[in-house]
Design a protein around this motif. Structure first.
Motif, PDB file in Angstrom:
ATOM      1  N   LYS A 175       1.220  -1.490  -0.236  1.00  0.00           N
ATOM      2  CA  LYS A 175       0.228  -0.215   0.201  1.00  0.00           C
ATOM      3  C   LYS A 175       0.110   1.205  -0.312  1.00  0.00           C
ATOM      4  CE  LYS A 175      -3.958   2.595   2.545  1.00  0.00           C
ATOM      5  NZ  LYS A 175      -5.023   2.650   3.431  1.00  0.00           N
ATOM      6  N   LYS A 176       1.780   0.919   0.954  1.00  0.00           N
ATOM      7  CA  LYS A 176       2.796   1.725   1.251  1.00  0.00           C
ATOM      8  C   LYS A 176       3.623   2.884   0.015  1.00  0.00           C
ATOM      9  CE  LYS A 176       6.836   4.320   3.289  1.00  0.00           C
ATOM     10  NZ  LYS A 176       7.995   3.481   4.620  1.00  0.00           N
ATOM     11  N   PHE A 177       3.515   1.952  -0.930  1.00  0.00           N
ATOM     12  CA  PHE A 177       4.577   1.835  -2.404  1.00  0.00           C
ATOM     13  C   PHE A 177       3.572   2.308  -3.122  1.00  0.00           C
ATOM     14  CE2 PHE A 177       7.860   1.211   0.138  1.00  0.00           C
ATOM     15  CZ  PHE A 177       8.827   2.275   0.272  1.00  0.00           C
ATOM     16  N   ALA A 178       2.436   1.644  -3.503  1.00  0.00           N
ATOM     17  CA  ALA A 178       1.150   1.195  -3.983  1.00  0.00           C
ATOM     18  C   ALA A 178       1.466   1.067  -5.590  1.00  0.00           C
ATOM     19  CB  ALA A 178       1.098   3.295  -5.446  1.00  0.00           C
ATOM     20  N   ILE A 179       1.647  -0.739  -4.939  1.00  0.00           N
ATOM     21  CA  ILE A 179       1.532  -1.930  -5.839  1.00  0.00           C
ATOM     22  C   ILE A 179       0.631  -2.559  -5.838  1.00  0.00           C
ATOM     23  CG2 ILE A 179       3.566  -4.229  -5.724  1.00  0.00           C
ATOM     24  CD1 ILE A 179       5.612  -2.145  -4.608  1.00  0.00           C
ATOM     25  N   ALA A 180       0.157  -2.813  -6.304  1.00  0.00           N
ATOM     26  CA  ALA A 180      -0.898  -3.683  -7.352  1.00  0.00           C
ATOM     27  C   ALA A 180      -0.624  -5.162  -6.599  1.00  0.00           C
ATOM     28  CB  ALA A 180      -1.964  -4.192  -8.425  1.00  0.00           C
ATOM     29  N   ILE A 181      -1.320  -6.547  -5.746  1.00  0.00           N
ATOM     30  CA  ILE A 181      -1.266  -7.472  -5.771  1.00  0.00           C
ATOM     31  C   ILE A 181      -2.357  -8.205  -6.528  1.00  0.00           C
ATOM     32  CG2 ILE A 181      -1.902  -9.737  -3.940  1.00  0.00           C
ATOM     33  CD1 ILE A 181       0.262  -8.023  -3.188  1.00  0.00           C
ATOM     34  N   GLU A 182      -1.246  -9.362  -7.244  1.00  0.00           N
ATOM     35  CA  GLU A 182      -1.399 -10.512  -8.503  1.00  0.00           C
ATOM     36  C   GLU A 182      -2.195 -11.164  -7.305  1.00  0.00           C
ATOM     37  OE1 GLU A 182       0.446 -13.328 -12.053  1.00  0.00           O
ATOM     38  OE2 GLU A 182       0.508 -13.914 -10.222  1.00  0.00           O
ATOM     39  N   ILE A 183      -3.890 -11.392  -8.485  1.00  0.00           N
ATOM     40  CA  ILE A 183      -4.628 -13.058  -8.141  1.00  0.00           C
ATOM     41  C   ILE A 183      -4.355 -13.671  -9.219  1.00  0.00           C
ATOM     42  CG2 ILE A 183      -6.964 -13.880  -7.623  1.00  0.00           C
ATOM     43  CD1 ILE A 183      -7.800 -10.856  -7.067  1.00  0.00           C
ATOM     44  N   SER A 184      -3.597 -15.298  -8.467  1.00  0.00           N
ATOM     45  CA  SER A 184      -2.903 -15.630 -10.236  1.00  0.00           C
ATOM     46  C   SER A 184      -3.979 -16.943  -9.904  1.00  0.00           C
ATOM     47  CB  SER A 184      -1.962 -16.757  -8.786  1.00  0.00           C
ATOM     48  OG  SER A 184      -1.465 -17.577  -9.761  1.00  0.00           O
ATOM     49  N   SER A 185      -4.188 -17.568 -11.123  1.00  0.00           N
ATOM     50  CA  SER A 185      -5.604 -18.572 -11.420  1.00  0.00           C
ATOM     51  C   SER A 185      -3.918 -19.931 -11.785  1.00  0.00           C
ATOM     52  CB  SER A 185      -5.958 -18.786 -12.680  1.00  0.00           C
ATOM     53  OG  SER A 185      -7.389 -17.549 -12.127  1.00  0.00           O
ATOM     54  N   GLY A 186      -2.743 -19.575 -11.864  1.00  0.00           N
ATOM     55  CA  GLY A 186      -1.752 -20.343 -12.131  1.00  0.00           C
ATOM     56  C   GLY A 186      -1.258 -20.832 -11.079  1.00  0.00           C
ATOM     57  N   PHE A 187      -0.873 -19.925  -9.493  1.00  0.00           N
ATOM     58  CA  PHE A 187      -1.100 -20.912  -8.130  1.00  0.00           C
ATOM     59  C   PHE A 187      -2.172 -21.066  -7.458  1.00  0.00           C
ATOM     60  CE2 PHE A 187       3.623 -19.558  -9.114  1.00  0.00           C
ATOM     61  CZ  PHE A 187       4.062 -21.178  -9.431  1.00  0.00           C
ATOM     62  N   GLU A 188      -3.418 -20.202  -7.998  1.00  0.00           N
ATOM     63  CA  GLU A 188      -4.440 -20.122  -7.113  1.00  0.00           C
ATOM     64  C   GLU A 188      -3.733 -19.189  -6.184  1.00  0.00           C
ATOM     65  OE1 GLU A 188      -6.536 -23.629  -6.678  1.00  0.00           O
ATOM     66  OE2 GLU A 188      -7.427 -24.175  -8.963  1.00  0.00           O
ATOM     67  N   LEU A 189      -3.121 -18.289  -5.480  1.00  0.00           N
ATOM     68  CA  LEU A 189      -2.614 -17.920  -5.023  1.00  0.00           C
ATOM     69  C   LEU A 189      -3.008 -16.101  -4.899  1.00  0.00           C
ATOM     70  CD1 LEU A 189       0.821 -19.052  -3.814  1.00  0.00           C
ATOM     71  CD2 LEU A 189      -1.145 -19.173  -2.429  1.00  0.00           C
ATOM     72  N   PRO A 190      -2.818 -15.012  -4.025  1.00  0.00           N
ATOM     73  CA  PRO A 190      -2.854 -15.851  -2.773  1.00  0.00           C
ATOM     74  C   PRO A 190      -4.453 -16.251  -2.308  1.00  0.00           C
ATOM     75  CG  PRO A 190      -2.586 -13.688  -2.880  1.00  0.00           C
ATOM     76  CD  PRO A 190      -2.794 -14.586  -4.450  1.00  0.00           C
ATOM     77  N   LYS A 191      -4.288 -16.821  -0.609  1.00  0.00           N
ATOM     78  CA  LYS A 191      -5.491 -17.981  -0.258  1.00  0.00           C
ATOM     79  C   LYS A 191      -6.985 -16.220  -0.190  1.00  0.00           C
ATOM     80  CE  LYS A 191      -4.183 -21.623  -0.323  1.00  0.00           C
ATOM     81  NZ  LYS A 191      -4.890 -23.101  -1.462  1.00  0.00           N
ATOM     82  N   PRO A 192      -7.954 -16.521  -0.083  1.00  0.00           N
ATOM     83  CA  PRO A 192      -9.045 -15.627   0.143  1.00  0.00           C
ATOM     84  C   PRO A 192      -9.309 -14.564   1.132  1.00  0.00           C
ATOM     85  CG  PRO A 192      -9.666 -17.981  -0.685  1.00  0.00           C
ATOM     86  CD  PRO A 192      -8.716 -18.094  -0.801  1.00  0.00           C
ATOM     87  N   ARG A 193      -8.217 -15.535   2.902  1.00  0.00           N
ATOM     88  CA  ARG A 193      -8.387 -14.530   4.206  1.00  0.00           C
ATOM     89  C   ARG A 193      -7.209 -13.413   3.829  1.00  0.00           C
ATOM     90  NH1 ARG A 193      -4.026 -15.606   8.247  1.00  0.00           N
ATOM     91  NH2 ARG A 193      -3.347 -17.351   7.122  1.00  0.00           N
ATOM     92  N   PHE A 194      -5.612 -14.200   2.838  1.00  0.00           N
ATOM     93  CA  PHE A 194      -4.742 -13.538   2.334  1.00  0.00           C
ATOM     94  C   PHE A 194      -5.383 -11.855   1.820  1.00  0.00           C
ATOM     95  CE2 PHE A 194      -0.431 -12.754   1.885  1.00  0.00           C
ATOM     96  CZ  PHE A 194      -0.025 -11.160   1.393  1.00  0.00           C
ATOM     97  N   LEU A 195      -6.264 -12.313   1.157  1.00  0.00           N
ATOM     98  CA  LEU A 195      -6.939 -10.711  -0.272  1.00  0.00           C
ATOM     99  C   LEU A 195      -7.478 -10.194   1.226  1.00  0.00           C
ATOM    100  CD1 LEU A 195      -7.717 -13.138  -3.589  1.00  0.00           C
ATOM    101  CD2 LEU A 195      -5.563 -11.587  -3.136  1.00  0.00           C
TER     102      LEU A 195
END
Length: 269
Positions: free
Chosen positions: A205-225
């Protein structure tokens, strides 16, 4: 059933709409992703641009093409290592219906390119899967020969490594987020504690970086997201796909709907 038949008729003429019923819980609500789909983690390894573009059109998903970028010490089918190579790559994609990106490798990739040439890209991604060991030697965490040490101590260093990358490097999307080496993957829920997740998410958040929701690895888990959503992060869909396993975003969309994301939460290059 009738509603399934009717949806099938609609979907055949509106490929940019994806309907998925969440199976995570019995009371989960059906949802519709009402925005064009984008896979921002597509590699050209073992394929051609023409084949990949045809697949993009067939699946109704816009691709973000990412080539590995860094020194030649990074062993991949192709690695961009200087302005000349990066300019040729950008020219190859110019005018094509794709986003132009690179996947940054190790920590010294920035010295390979001028800022002016990097500015021709639409976005830059990276991950934490190559990490220094206690002596500073480069470890490829996906290789079973690496000595990872004890799990909790590894996780502390691994989280700090995420933070260091995001702090030092000009990236737009962190991919393969929360991935763990095979030796620890089965203990994901215990190792990714709330404090560890929060440390990574607050830095993103501090550096305005987006997080990938990966279909390849099925990560991160919903709790993380869910924690990331509450923090106000942006997200991106990706497959880490090599032909023809790109643009298959069912897991990404299903998970996004499950945790309450909408198209306005997505990073746009």
């Amino acid at each position: 059933r009738r509603r399934e038949f009717l949806w099938g008729a609609v979907a055949s003429v509106l490929p940019s709409l994806v309907s998925l019923r969440s199976v995570a819980a019995p009371d989960a609500q059906a949802g519709i992703w009402t925005a064009p789909l984008t896979d921002l983690h597509v590699h050209l390894d073992n394929s051609t641009l023409d084949l990949v573009l045809a697949l993009s059109a067939e699946r109704g998903v816009k691709f973000g093409i990412v080539e590995h970028a860094g020194t030649k010490e990074n062993v991949y089918p192709k690695v961009l290592s200087n302005d000349e190579e990066l300019n040729a790559y950008v020219e190859m994609l110019a005018g094509k219906p794709v986003y132009k990106g690179v996947q940054a490798e190790w920590t010294d990739w920035m010295g390979c390119f001028s800022k002016e040439t990097l500015a021709k890209l639409d976005y830059i991604i990276t991950d934490a899967m190559t990490m220094p060991d206690k002596a500073g030697k480069r470890m490829k965490l996906w290789e079973p020969t690496e000595d990872l040490g004890e799990a909790q101590a590894f996780m502390d260093r691994y989280v700090d490594w995420h933070v260091e990358i995001m702090t030092r490097e000009p990236i737009d999307v962190f991919v393969n987020v929360s991935w763990l080496p095979a030796a620890f993957a089965g203990d994901y829920e215990n190792l990714w504690t709330e404090s560890r997740m929060t440390k990574v998410i607050e830095t993103a958040k501090k550096f305005a970086i987006a997080i990938e929701i990966s279909s390849g690895f099925e990560l991160p888990k919903p709790r993380f997201l869910r924690v990331a959503r509450e923090a106000g992060l942006k997200f991106a869909f990706g497959t880490n796909g090599r032909y023809p396993k790109m643009g298959l975003l069912d897991h990404s969309v299903k998970t996004a709907l499950e945790v309450g994301l909408t198209p306005k939460d997505m990073f746009v290059p």
